[in-house]
Scaffold this motif. Structure first.
Motif: not given
Ligand SMILES: Cc1cc2nc3c(=O)[nH]c(=O)nc-3n(C[C@H](O)[C@H](O)[C@H](O)COP(=O)(O)OP(=O)(O)OC[C@H]3O[C@@H](n4cnc5c(N)ncnc54)[C@H](O)[C@@H]3O)c2cc1C
Lengths: 756, 295
Positions: B1-5, B42-43, B46, B189, B257-258
Motif C-alpha cells: 500500500m505505497k503509491p507509485p512515484a 492501493m495503486r 496512478r 460508513d 453489491d456485497l
C-alpha cells in the motif's frame, strides 16, 4: 501464601502510559541499520499453474537488491516448518493454491521501491479449476494435493453411549444444517518481522510480532538449520494477535533466511491488504446436526457431522476442527453422541486458530439446536436450557470427551440469575408493546463453558536486582492482555513488594530458556501459577542470607509480606533491599528463582449471555438494546483486565455475528479485502455490556485461575441469531447462517423466514 | 500500500494551480486526500503528478450573498457541520455532515473533493442534486458554471475537464424545509441508501414545493423533477408519503453489491423516503404555525 493485597485489585494497566503517549515500540518502529525491506508478489489466482516468472525488469530497478523465486534455490522450495501433514513451500513452486500465496520475494531499499518492483514482475499463470467450497472438495474430482489422496486432511470422531442409535429413544428429533462464514482476525497491528544477523557470533536476532517467541525460535532454528541457542526472538510491543500471530508463515522463513544469507538486516511489515490475503482465517464450517430430545426437552442424543473449509493447507486449522468437537456439548448433559468432524482442503487461505478456536463453533451448534428443539416442542428457550444444564450434583462431570471433566460452578443457578436480571416476563410485555409500534424486539440466550489450558507448561524466572527490585521473565508473550500488570500483581503478593518494585519482561527468548506463549486463554493459569512458584523459590534462595543477617538458623527464618524474621520475633526483620546490600557486599551473584508450572488439567470457566435486539421493521437496522453477561472468571487477578477481556471478546464476537465475513466469488477470489468491505464493530456499534461475576475457583490449579480471554466470543453468533429469530417469532424466522447481515436478514424475511 | 512515484506540486494561488493543471500532464488535484490518498496507496490511481491545493486560501471561505452561500472548494466537512451560515441557510447540509465518515475524515475532507470524487453514495453530491447547487469551475483558459444535475455523469465521473478546478460552490439558501436520512451498516460508513427531501406546505396543508433525491441507488444521485411536479398541490398526509415513496421505489433501478441486494436497496429507499417525507412535513407544519417560511 501471603495475604492478598494485590490480587483482586482493579489496578490500571502499567503498560498504558507509554502506549497512550505513543511510546510503544512495534516491529514497524524498529529500524535496523541499513535494513532491506521485503515485499512479496502474491498469487492473484486461487488455483493455477505457474508457467514462467520473469523478474528481469524488477531486478533492474534502482534500489532493488534481490528478487527471489522458488526456482532460484532449494531453500525456497522447502516446506514451512511446523505444519503437517502437508506444508506449502516458502515460495510457491509450479503451482499456486490460494489468492495471496507468496510467489516472488523482493528485497529493496524501501517499501515504495519494492512495490514498484513487484509491479514489474511478470508471472505467467495457467488458471486451473478451483475448489472453493467443501461440497465440491468432497466430491473428490479435483484433488488439491494428490499425494494426500483426498481433500480431507483430518477426521475427528467421538462417540458416547449408543451414539446415533440413541436418536430412536427421542420423542422429537430436530435436524438442521448450520453454517458459519469465514472471518479474519484483523489485529490492529498487522503481522511483521525483522531480523539481523551477527556473523561474529553466528547469532540471529529476530524482532517478531508473535504470540510465542519460543515457538518462533524453534521454527526459525529448524528452518535455517541453526541451534536454537543461536536464534534470539524478541516480541516487542505487539498490537493484538487473537491467535493469528502464533503460526508458521512464509514471511518468517524468508526474513530470517535472507537476514542470515545476505548478512543484512531485513524487515517485512505486512500491510492491511496482506492481513486480508495472507494471514490465516477462521470459523468457516458447515454442520449437519441432529438433536434428539424427550417431550420435556431433556436431551437424548446429539449427532453432528461437520466440515471445515480449511483452505489450501492445514495452517493451524486441524486444531480448530478438533476443538470444535470438544465444544459441542457446551454446558449441557448429553448422554449419547456421535460426532464426526472433517477438515477439508479448498483453494483459500488456510484456517488457523482465531480467538475462540472451535469454542464458538461447537457452542453455536448446540445452542442453535436447543433453540430449534424448544421451538419444535413449544417449550420456552430458557426452560430447555435449565432442563439440560449440568447440575452441581453432577460435578465433576465427565462430558464423555477424553480429558474433559467439568469441575466447578453452578450452571443452573447462574443461568437463573441471568433470567432474573433480564426479567423475562417484563421483557415479553415490552416486546408485545413495541411490536405495536413497528419495532421488533428479540431476546437471545446462550450459555457456555470456556475450556482453557490443559496442556504444556509456562515458566517464570526472577532476578533480584541490586536495588532490591525484581525482574520477572516469562515465555508468555503479551499482545495487549496487560500481563505486565497482572503478573506483577501476583508477584507483588508473593514477595510482599509494591508494583513499582517489579518489572515484567515478556517476549524475549534471552530472558528465559523455555516457554510456550500466550494463546488459548492460558497465561494467567500457566504463567500466573509459575510466577508464584518462582517467587516462593526466590524466597527460599534468600533465606540463608536472611539467616546470616539475623544471625539465626536458616530453618528458623520465616517470610511474611516482604519481611524475613526469626520465627516468633517479627519485630526484628530484614527486607529485600537489606538482602541485596548484603549480597553486593559479599560479591555474590544476584538471587534468582525459576519455576515452570505444567499441568494437563484444563480449566472450566462458564457463564451465560442474554441480548435484547431492536430491529427496525422497514430498514432492518439492528440495535442492541441490552447485553447481559453472567460470568465465572475463577480467581480474578485484576477485574479491569478480566472484564476487558470479556467485553473485548463479546464485541469481537458481535462482529462475526452481525457484519464480518470474508466473501469469495466462485473462482476463489476474496471480495472483502479492505475495511471498506470487511466490517469490524467500532465504538458506536459497541453496546454497553453489563457483566455480573459469579466466580468459582478452579480446583485444578493452585491459585484457582481460569481462562477468560475467549469467554466473551463463545456465544456471540448463537445468541445474536437467537435474538433476531425471537424478534420475528410471528413468521417463525429460522437463521442458519452466521453472520446475520442486514442483506441476509432481508433475503430470509423476504422469503418468508424459512430459508435453509 | 505505497503509491507509485509521482511529481508533487504545491501552488500558492488559484492562478498558479490553473497554470499547472494546463501544463502538467496526467495530474490529479489533491484536496483533503481522504479519497485520493487511499486510491494512490492501493495503486488504483496512478497519476504522473499530484497538485496539492491545500495552500489556496482563496478557496477556504463561506461567504453570504442575498440568495445563496458561496462555499470555497477547500471548505472542510467539519466546517460545513459547524458554520453558523450553513446551519442557518442550509441546515440540511449540517445535518447530513454528521454521517460523513468520522471526525478525522471530516477534519480533512473538503466539499470540492467530495463533489469531484462523485461517489454515488456520498452525502454532498446528493444534497447538491437536491438543492440545485452550482459548481464554479475554472481553468487556465476560462471559467464556467456547472449545475449539479449536469455535473455528475456516472460512478466517480463528472463533467470536469482534466485541466479544470472546482473553485466554489453556489449553495442557494433553503426555500423549503429540508431533511436528510440514510442507512449505513455502521456509523460513518458510506450509506447503502440515503434520502433527502425539501418541502413547503401552503396554508391549506397542500404541497407547494417538493424535491426528492436519493443516493446509493444508481451511478449518480437520483432526482426526478417530473414526479416532484406531479405532487405539487397534493394534500399532505401520511398516506401520500407512502404513495410517493412506493412510486419512487418502483422507479429506481438500484445496484446490487456485497452489502445489499437491489431489492433490499429498494426497500431501504422506500422506507427512508417515507420517513424523511413525514419528518419534513412535520417540520414544515411547524414552520407554518410559527408563521412564515424557514429563515
Ligand atoms: C474511512 C472513510 C469514510 C468515509 N466516509 C464517507 C461518507 O460516509 N460519506 C462521504 O461522502 N464521504 C466519505 N468519505 C470520503 C470523504 O468525504 C472525502 O473527503 C471526499 O470523498 C473527498 O474529499 P477530499 O477533499 O478528501 O478529496 P481528495 O481525496 O483530495 O480528492 C478526491 C478527488 O477529487 C478531486 N478533487 C479534489 N478537489 C478538487 C477540486 N477542488 N477541483 C477538482 N477536483 C478536485 C481529486 O483530484 C480526486 O480525484 C470517507 C472517507 C474515508 C477515508
Amino acid at each position: 501464601m501471603a495475604a492478598s493485597s494485590w490480587i483482586g485489585r482493579p489496578v490500571p494497566r502499567i503498560e498504558d502510559r507509554p502506549l497512550i503517549q505513543g511510546l510503544g515500540r512495534y516491529v514497524s518502529d524498529i529500524q535496523l541499520p541499513n535494513q532491506w525491506t521485503l515485499v512479496l508478489v502474491r498469487s492473484p489466482h486461487a488455483h493455477a499453474r505457474i508457467r514462467a516468472v520473469d523478474v528481469t525488469e524488477a531486478q533492474r530497478l534502482p534500489g532493488v537488491f534481490y528478487v527471489a523465486t522458488a526456482t532460484d534455490d532449494e531453500v525456497f522450495r522447502r516446506p514451512l516448518p511446523g505444519m503437517s501433514p502437508i506444508a506449502p513451500p516458502v515460495l510457491a513452486y509450479e503451482r499456486v493454491y490460494y489468492v495471496g500465496q507468496p510467489v516472488v520475494a523482493i528485497l529493496a531499499e524501501n517499501r515504495y521501491v519494492a512495490e514498484d518492483a513487484a509491479d514489474l514482475v511478470k508471472v505467467q499463470y495457467e488458471p486451473l479449476p478451483s475448489v472453493t467450497n467443501v461440497e465440491h472438495a468432497l466430491k473428490g474430482d479435483l484433488l488439491l494435493h494428490p499425494e494426500l489422496g483426498s481433500n480431507i486432511v483430518d477426521h475427528v470422531s467421538y462417540r458416547r453411549g449408543a451414539g446415533h442409535e440413541a436418536l430412536n429413544q427421542a420423542d422429537v428429533v430436530v435436524q438442521v444444517t448450520l453454517r458459519m462464514g469465514r472471518v479474519s482476525a484483523q489485529p490492529m497491528e498487522p503481522r511483521g518481522i525483522a531480523a539481523i544477523y551477527h556473523p561474529a557470533d553466528d547469532l540471529l536476532t529476530v524482532y517478531h510480532a508473535t504470540q510465542s517467541v519460543h515457538r518462533a525460535q524453534e521454527r526459525i532454528a529448524e528452518f535455517l538449520g541453526m541451534p536454537t541457542s543461536q536464534v534470539r526472538v524478541i516480541a516487542p510491543d505487539v498490537g493484538g494477535g487473537f491467535g493469528v500471530k502464533n503460526g508458521t508463515y512464509p514471511e518468517e522463513a524468508l526474513v530470517t533466511y535472507f537476514a542470515r544469507h545476505w548478512g543484512h538486516p531485513v524487515k517485512w511489515t505486512g500491510d492491511r491488504f496482506e492481513e486480508f490475503l495472507g494471514t490465516y482465517q477462521e470459523r468457516e464450517q458447515t454442520h449437519h446436526a441432529t438433536l434428539g430430545v424427550k417431550k420435556d426437552g431433556t436431551i437424548v442424543a446429539l449427532v453432528d457431522t461437520y466440515y471445515q473449509d480449511n483452505g489450501a493447507f492445514p495452517g493451524g486449522g486441524i486444531m480448530v476442527s478438533r476443538n470444535t468437537a470438544r465444544n459441542l456439548m457446551g454446558p449441557y448433559r448429553i448422554p449419547h453422541f456421535a460426532i464426526d468432524g472433517y477438515t477439508v482442503l479448498t483453494n483459500k487461505v488456510p484456517q488457523a486458530p482465531y480467538r475462540g478456536a472451535g469454542r464458538p463453533q461447537g457452542h453455536y451448534v448446540i445452542e442453535r439446536l436447543l433453540d430449534r428443539a424448544a421451538d419444535t416442542l413449544g417449550l420456552d428457550r430458557a426452560e430447555i436450557r435449565l432442563r439440560n444444564l449440568v447440575r452441581p450434583e453432577d460435578l465433576p462431570y465427565d462430558t464423555g470427551i477424553p480429558d474433559l471433566v467439568y469441575d466447578s460452578g453452578n450452571y443452573p443457578e447462574v443461568f437463573r440469575d441471568l433470567l432474573d436480571l433480564v426479567d423475562l416476563p417484563a421483557f415479553r410485555r415490552e416486546q408485545a408493546e413495541a411490536r405495536q409500534r413497528g419495532v421488533r424486539l428479540g431476546l437471545g440466550l446462550a450459555a457456555y463453558v470456556e475450556i482453557s489450558a490443559g496442556f504444556g507448561f509456562e515458566g517464570a524466572r526472577l532476578v533480584l536486582s541490586d536495588n532490591g527490585t525484581v525482574t520477572l521473565y516469562t515465555g508468555a508473550t503479551n499482545q495487549g492482555q496487560g500481563h505486565r500488570t497482572s503478573l506483577a500483581q501476583i508477584l507483588a503478593d508473593t514477595l510482599g513488594l509494591g508494583l513499582e518494585d517489579i518489572t515484567v519482561v515478556e517476549g524475549d527468548t534471552a530472558g528465559i530458556p523455555r516457554g510456550i506463549g500466550t494463546f488459548g486463554s492460558r497465561t494467567m493459569i500457566m504463567a500466573g501459577n509459575a510466577t508464584h512458584m518462582a517467587g516462593e523459590r526466590l524466597i527460599e534462595a534468600a533465606k540463608p542470607w536472611a539467616a546470616e543477617l539475623l544471625e539465626a538458623h536458616r530453618d528458623d527464618i520465616v517470610f511474611d509480606a516482604g519481611h524475613f524474621f526469626v520465627k516468633g520475633v517479627p519485630s526484628r526483620s530484614v527486607n529485600w533491599r537489606d538482602l541485596t546490600e548484603r549480597l553486593k557486599a559479599a560479591g555474590s551473584a544476584p538471587l534468582t528463582g525459576e519455576e515452570y508450572f505444567s499441568s494437563n488439567v484444563a480449566t472450566y470457566g462458564f457463564g451465560a449471555h442474554a441480548v435484547i435486539v431492536e430491529i427496525d421493521e422497514a430498514t432492518l437496522q439492528l440495535r442492541i438494546q441490552r447485553y447481559l453477561i453472567v460470568h465465572d472468571s475463577g480467581t480474578v487477578v485484576n477485574p479491569l483486565l478480566t472484564n476487558g477481556q470479556v467485553i473485548g471478546g463479546t464485541i469481537q464476537g458481535l462482529g462475526s455475528a452481525l457484519w464480518e465475513e470474508m466473501q469469495f466469488n466462485e473462482d476463489g477470489q476474496p471480495l472483502t479485502t479492505s475495511f471498506l468491505d470487511y466490517l469490524l464493530p467500532a465504538a458506536v456499534e459497541s453496546p454497553e455490556i453489563e457483566i455480573h461475576h459469579r466466580d468459582y475457583r478452579a480446583p485444578g490449579n493452585p491459585f484457582g485461575f481460569k481462562g477468560v480471554g475467549e469467554a466473551g466470543i463463545i456465544p456471540s453468533q448463537a445468541v445474536i441469531l437467537a435474538a433476531v429469530e425471537d424478534a420475528y417469532r410471528d413468521i417463525q424466522l429460522r437463521l442458519d447462517y452466521a453472520p446475520v447481515t442486514p442483506k441476509r436478514l432481508f433475503a430470509t424475511v423476504a422469503e418468508g423466514g424459512n430459508r435453509a | 500500500m505505497k503509491p507509485p512515484a509521482f511529481a508533487y506540486y504545491r501552488p500558492e494561488t488559484v492562478q498558479e494551480a490553473l497554470q499547472l493543471l494546463q501544463k502538467v500532464n496526467d495530474a490529479k488535484i489533491l484536496a483533503g486526500g481522504q479519497s485520493l490518498i487511499p486510491m494512490l496507496n492501493m495503486r488504483l490511481a496512478r497519476p504522473a503528478a499530484v497538485i496539492d491545493i491545500n495552500r489556496l486560501r482563496e478557496l477556504t471561505e463561506i461567504q453570504e450573498y442575498p440568495d445563496h452561500l458561496l462555499v470555497g472548494a477547500l471548505v472542510r466537512h467539519y466546517q460545513l457541520m459547524e458554520s453558523p451560515l450553513v446551519r442557518r441557510f442550509a441546515p440540511v447540509v449540517a445535518e447530513a455532515e454528521r454521517h460523513i465518515g468520522h471526525a478525522a475524515i471530516r477534519t480533512r475532507g473538503t466539499i470540492g473533493g467530495s463533489l469531484s470524487h462523485a461517489d454515488p453514495a456520498a452525502e454532498l453530491p446528493l444534497l447538491a442534486t437536491l438543492g440545485d447547487w452550482e459548481l464554479h469551475v475554472a481553468s487556465a483558459t476560462g471559467a464556467r458554471v456547472i449545475p449539479a444535475r449536469e455535473f455528475f455523469l456516472g460512478y466517480l465521473m463528472t463533467a470536469l475537464g482534466a485541466d479544470e478546478l472546482v473553485t466554489h460552490i453556489r449553495v442557494p439558501k433553503a426555500t423549503g424545509v429540508s431533511r436528510f436520512s440514510e442507512f449505513a451498516l455502521r456509523a460513518g460508513d458510506f450509506a447503502l441508501v440515503s434520502a433527502a427531501v425539501s418541502l413547503n406546505l401552503d396554508a391549506h396543508q397542500k404541497i407547494d414545493h417538493l424535491r426528492l433525491a436519493l443516493g446509493g441507488v444508481g451511478e449518480t444521485p437520483w432526482r426526478e423533477p417530473a414526479i416532484e411536479a406531479h405532487y405539487r398541490g397534493s394534500e399532505a398526509s401520511p398516506n401520500l408519503w407512502t404513495v410517493i415513496a412506493t412510486e419512487v421505489a418502483d422507479l429506481i433501478d438500484p445496484p446490487e453489491d456485497l452489502h445489499a441486494s437491489a431489492a433490499y436497496r429498494r426497500q431501504l429507499a422506500r422506507a427512508l423516503l417515507e420517513k424523511t417525507l413525514a419528518e419534513t412535513a412535520a417540520d414544515a407544519r411547524q414552520t407554518l404555525t410559527k408563521g412564515g417560511p424557514a429563515s
